[in-house]
Design a protein around this motif. Structure first.
Motif, PDB file in Angstrom:
ATOM      1  N   ASN A 106       0.872  -1.251   0.016  1.00 42.09           N
ATOM      2  CA  ASN A 106      -0.046  -0.162  -0.066  1.00 42.09           C
ATOM      3  C   ASN A 106       0.821   1.323  -0.095  1.00 42.09           C
ATOM      4  OD1 ASN A 106      -2.431   1.536  -0.004  1.00 42.09           O
ATOM      5  ND2 ASN A 106      -2.335   1.450   2.258  1.00 42.09           N
ATOM      6  N   ILE A 107       0.712   2.060  -1.075  1.00 42.89           N
ATOM      7  CA  ILE A 107       1.532   3.090  -1.254  1.00 42.89           C
ATOM      8  C   ILE A 107       0.892   4.488  -0.875  1.00 42.89           C
ATOM      9  CG2 ILE A 107       2.944   4.670  -2.810  1.00 42.89           C
ATOM     10  CD1 ILE A 107       4.216   1.909  -2.250  1.00 42.89           C
ATOM     11  N   ILE A 108       1.317   5.164   0.030  1.00 44.55           N
ATOM     12  CA  ILE A 108       0.530   6.524   0.260  1.00 44.55           C
ATOM     13  C   ILE A 108       1.641   7.720   0.120  1.00 44.55           C
ATOM     14  CG2 ILE A 108      -0.744   5.210   2.129  1.00 44.55           C
ATOM     15  CD1 ILE A 108       1.121   6.244   4.252  1.00 44.55           C
ATOM     16  N   SER A 109       0.916   8.728   0.096  1.00 43.99           N
ATOM     17  CA  SER A 109       1.288  10.239  -0.296  1.00 43.99           C
ATOM     18  C   SER A 109       1.880  10.732   1.358  1.00 43.99           C
ATOM     19  CB  SER A 109       0.529  11.147  -0.714  1.00 43.99           C
ATOM     20  OG  SER A 109      -0.516  11.303   0.329  1.00 43.99           O
ATOM     21  N   ALA A 110       2.670  11.579   0.974  1.00 43.33           N
ATOM     22  CA  ALA A 110       3.288  12.381   2.293  1.00 43.33           C
ATOM     23  C   ALA A 110       2.188  12.824   3.012  1.00 43.33           C
ATOM     24  CB  ALA A 110       4.357  13.495   1.752  1.00 43.33           C
ATOM     25  N   THR A 111       0.875  13.362   2.374  1.00 40.27           N
ATOM     26  CA  THR A 111      -0.112  13.969   2.873  1.00 40.27           C
ATOM     27  C   THR A 111      -0.714  12.896   3.730  1.00 40.27           C
ATOM     28  OG1 THR A 111      -0.419  15.709   1.418  1.00 40.27           O
ATOM     29  CG2 THR A 111      -2.440  15.120   2.760  1.00 40.27           C
ATOM     30  N   ARG A 112      -1.023  11.901   3.291  1.00 35.22           N
ATOM     31  CA  ARG A 112      -1.523  10.766   3.979  1.00 35.22           C
ATOM     32  C   ARG A 112      -0.631  10.082   5.277  1.00 35.22           C
ATOM     33  NH1 ARG A 112      -5.350   8.930   6.683  1.00 35.22           N
ATOM     34  NH2 ARG A 112      -5.652   6.757   6.733  1.00 35.22           N
ATOM     35  N   ALA A 113       0.527  10.332   4.888  1.00 34.32           N
ATOM     36  CA  ALA A 113       1.462   9.725   5.928  1.00 34.32           C
ATOM     37  C   ALA A 113       1.413  10.731   7.338  1.00 34.32           C
ATOM     38  CB  ALA A 113       2.857   9.649   5.456  1.00 34.32           C
TER      39      ALA A 113
ATOM     40  N   PRO B 254      11.587   6.290   5.851  1.00 33.43           N
ATOM     41  CA  PRO B 254      11.934   5.460   4.631  1.00 33.43           C
ATOM     42  C   PRO B 254      10.801   6.087   3.543  1.00 33.43           C
ATOM     43  CG  PRO B 254      10.902   4.301   6.212  1.00 33.43           C
ATOM     44  CD  PRO B 254      11.205   5.480   6.598  1.00 33.43           C
ATOM     45  N   ALA B 255      11.205   6.401   2.223  1.00 34.57           N
ATOM     46  CA  ALA B 255      10.214   6.990   1.251  1.00 34.57           C
ATOM     47  C   ALA B 255      10.989   7.085  -0.171  1.00 34.57           C
ATOM     48  CB  ALA B 255       9.756   8.214   1.676  1.00 34.57           C
ATOM     49  N   VAL B 256      10.428   7.167  -1.137  1.00 31.86           N
ATOM     50  CA  VAL B 256      10.744   7.321  -2.528  1.00 31.86           C
ATOM     51  C   VAL B 256      10.177   8.720  -3.112  1.00 31.86           C
ATOM     52  CG1 VAL B 256      10.993   6.301  -4.770  1.00 31.86           C
ATOM     53  CG2 VAL B 256      11.079   4.670  -2.746  1.00 31.86           C
ATOM     54  N   ARG B 257      10.936   9.353  -3.633  1.00 29.36           N
ATOM     55  CA  ARG B 257      10.668  10.538  -4.232  1.00 29.36           C
ATOM     56  C   ARG B 257      10.375  10.434  -5.556  1.00 29.36           C
ATOM     57  NH1 ARG B 257      12.295  16.414  -2.451  1.00 29.36           N
ATOM     58  NH2 ARG B 257      10.573  17.540  -3.833  1.00 29.36           N
TER      59      ARG B 257
ATOM     60  N   TRP C 275       6.875  12.734  -2.906  1.00 31.54           N
ATOM     61  CA  TRP C 275       7.157  11.382  -1.801  1.00 31.54           C
ATOM     62  C   TRP C 275       5.959  10.398  -1.904  1.00 31.54           C
ATOM     63  CZ3 TRP C 275      11.958  11.038  -0.473  1.00 31.54           C
ATOM     64  CH2 TRP C 275      12.724  12.287  -0.251  1.00 31.54           C
ATOM     65  N   ARG C 276       6.620   9.331  -1.953  1.00 31.32           N
ATOM     66  CA  ARG C 276       5.760   8.080  -2.072  1.00 31.32           C
ATOM     67  C   ARG C 276       6.157   7.078  -0.806  1.00 31.32           C
ATOM     68  NH1 ARG C 276       2.501  10.726  -3.548  1.00 31.32           N
ATOM     69  NH2 ARG C 276       1.525  11.166  -5.622  1.00 31.32           N
TER      70      ARG C 276
ATOM     71  N   LEU D  52       6.478   2.626   6.796  1.00 28.51           N
ATOM     72  CA  LEU D  52       5.972   3.514   7.643  1.00 28.51           C
ATOM     73  C   LEU D  52       5.876   3.217   9.006  1.00 28.51           C
ATOM     74  CD1 LEU D  52       5.985   6.836   7.760  1.00 28.51           C
ATOM     75  CD2 LEU D  52       3.544   6.487   7.403  1.00 28.51           C
ATOM     76  N   THR D  53       5.158   2.042   9.036  1.00 26.80           N
ATOM     77  CA  THR D  53       4.522   1.663  10.625  1.00 26.80           C
ATOM     78  C   THR D  53       5.858   0.947  11.365  1.00 26.80           C
ATOM     79  OG1 THR D  53       2.489   1.024   9.739  1.00 26.80           O
ATOM     80  CG2 THR D  53       3.261  -0.189  11.524  1.00 26.80           C
ATOM     81  N   GLU D  54       6.762   0.200  10.456  1.00 25.40           N
ATOM     82  CA  GLU D  54       7.748  -0.340  10.927  1.00 25.40           C
ATOM     83  C   GLU D  54       8.899   0.594  11.349  1.00 25.40           C
ATOM     84  OE1 GLU D  54       8.129  -3.584  11.833  1.00 25.40           O
ATOM     85  OE2 GLU D  54       6.197  -3.824  11.092  1.00 25.40           O
ATOM     86  N   TRP D  55       9.084   1.772  10.549  1.00 17.67           N
ATOM     87  CA  TRP D  55       9.882   2.711  11.097  1.00 17.67           C
ATOM     88  C   TRP D  55       9.421   3.290  12.363  1.00 17.67           C
ATOM     89  CZ3 TRP D  55       8.429   7.903  11.506  1.00 17.67           C
ATOM     90  CH2 TRP D  55       9.249   8.627  11.676  1.00 17.67           C
ATOM     91  N   PHE D  56       7.892   3.617  12.526  1.00 22.01           N
ATOM     92  CA  PHE D  56       7.650   4.158  13.579  1.00 22.01           C
ATOM     93  C   PHE D  56       7.558   3.163  14.749  1.00 22.01           C
ATOM     94  CE2 PHE D  56       4.061   4.889  16.661  1.00 22.01           C
ATOM     95  CZ  PHE D  56       3.957   6.381  16.877  1.00 22.01           C
ATOM     96  N   LYS D  57       7.296   2.186  14.777  1.00 23.27           N
ATOM     97  CA  LYS D  57       7.708   1.212  15.783  1.00 23.27           C
ATOM     98  C   LYS D  57       9.133   0.962  16.296  1.00 23.27           C
ATOM     99  CE  LYS D  57       3.936  -2.027  14.538  1.00 23.27           C
ATOM    100  NZ  LYS D  57       3.656  -3.711  13.988  1.00 23.27           N
ATOM    101  N   ALA D  58      10.039   1.052  15.582  1.00 22.91           N
ATOM    102  CA  ALA D  58      11.448   1.013  15.812  1.00 22.91           C
ATOM    103  C   ALA D  58      11.908   2.183  16.579  1.00 22.91           C
ATOM    104  CB  ALA D  58      12.279   0.718  14.500  1.00 22.91           C
ATOM    105  N   LYS D  59      11.309   3.337  16.122  1.00 18.82           N
ATOM    106  CA  LYS D  59      11.548   4.865  16.806  1.00 18.82           C
ATOM    107  C   LYS D  59      10.889   4.725  18.116  1.00 18.82           C
ATOM    108  CE  LYS D  59      11.555   9.732  15.556  1.00 18.82           C
ATOM    109  NZ  LYS D  59      12.692  10.096  15.979  1.00 18.82           N
ATOM    110  N   ALA D  60       9.935   4.356  18.199  1.00 20.70           N
ATOM    111  CA  ALA D  60       8.889   4.390  19.282  1.00 20.70           C
ATOM    112  C   ALA D  60       9.951   3.514  20.449  1.00 20.70           C
ATOM    113  CB  ALA D  60       7.560   3.918  19.390  1.00 20.70           C
ATOM    114  N   GLU D  61      10.459   2.168  20.119  1.00 20.09           N
ATOM    115  CA  GLU D  61      10.888   1.545  20.904  1.00 20.09           C
ATOM    116  C   GLU D  61      12.543   2.029  21.331  1.00 20.09           C
ATOM    117  OE1 GLU D  61      11.861  -1.816  23.404  1.00 20.09           O
ATOM    118  OE2 GLU D  61      10.005  -1.192  22.515  1.00 20.09           O
ATOM    119  N   ALA D  62      13.057   2.747  20.319  1.00 15.97           N
ATOM    120  CA  ALA D  62      14.318   3.321  20.624  1.00 15.97           C
ATOM    121  C   ALA D  62      14.181   4.362  21.498  1.00 15.97           C
ATOM    122  CB  ALA D  62      14.963   3.983  19.182  1.00 15.97           C
ATOM    123  N   GLU D  63      13.015   5.292  21.595  1.00 19.10           N
ATOM    124  CA  GLU D  63      12.828   6.353  22.491  1.00 19.10           C
ATOM    125  C   GLU D  63      12.265   5.542  23.982  1.00 19.10           C
ATOM    126  OE1 GLU D  63      10.107   9.471  21.054  1.00 19.10           O
ATOM    127  OE2 GLU D  63      11.363   9.544  19.406  1.00 19.10           O
TER     128      GLU D  63
END
Length: 67
Positions: free
Chosen positions: A2-9, A30-33, A38-39, A45-56
């Motif tokens: 599922n590819i989303i836009s920066a607005t949706r992210a 993580p994204a591609v321009r 940005w896409r 995005l979910t995995e990035w968020f989980k990793a960031k939350a765990e590190a914090e």
């Protein structure tokens, strides 16, 4: 996939789009321009968020243990 836009992210993360765009431009999220847009793969995005939350969480635990 599922590819989303920066607005949706930004909506999913409940953050300001301009701040997310800064993070995207800095390579922090993580994204591609594609052209001027940005896409983002939603799962990445979910995995990035989980990793960031765990590190914090770990950082806060270490701060609490020190002092």
């Amino acid at each position: 996939m599922n590819i989303i836009s920066a607005t949706r992210a930004a909506e999913l993360l409940r953050m300001d789009k301009a701040e997310l765009l800064k993070m995207l431009n800095n390579g922090e999220v993580p994204a591609v321009r594609i052209g001027r847009n940005w896409r983002i793969e939603e799962e990445q995005l979910t995995e990035w968020f989980k990793a960031k939350a765990e590190a914090e969480r770990k950082e806060r635990r270490n701060e609490n243990m020190l002092g």
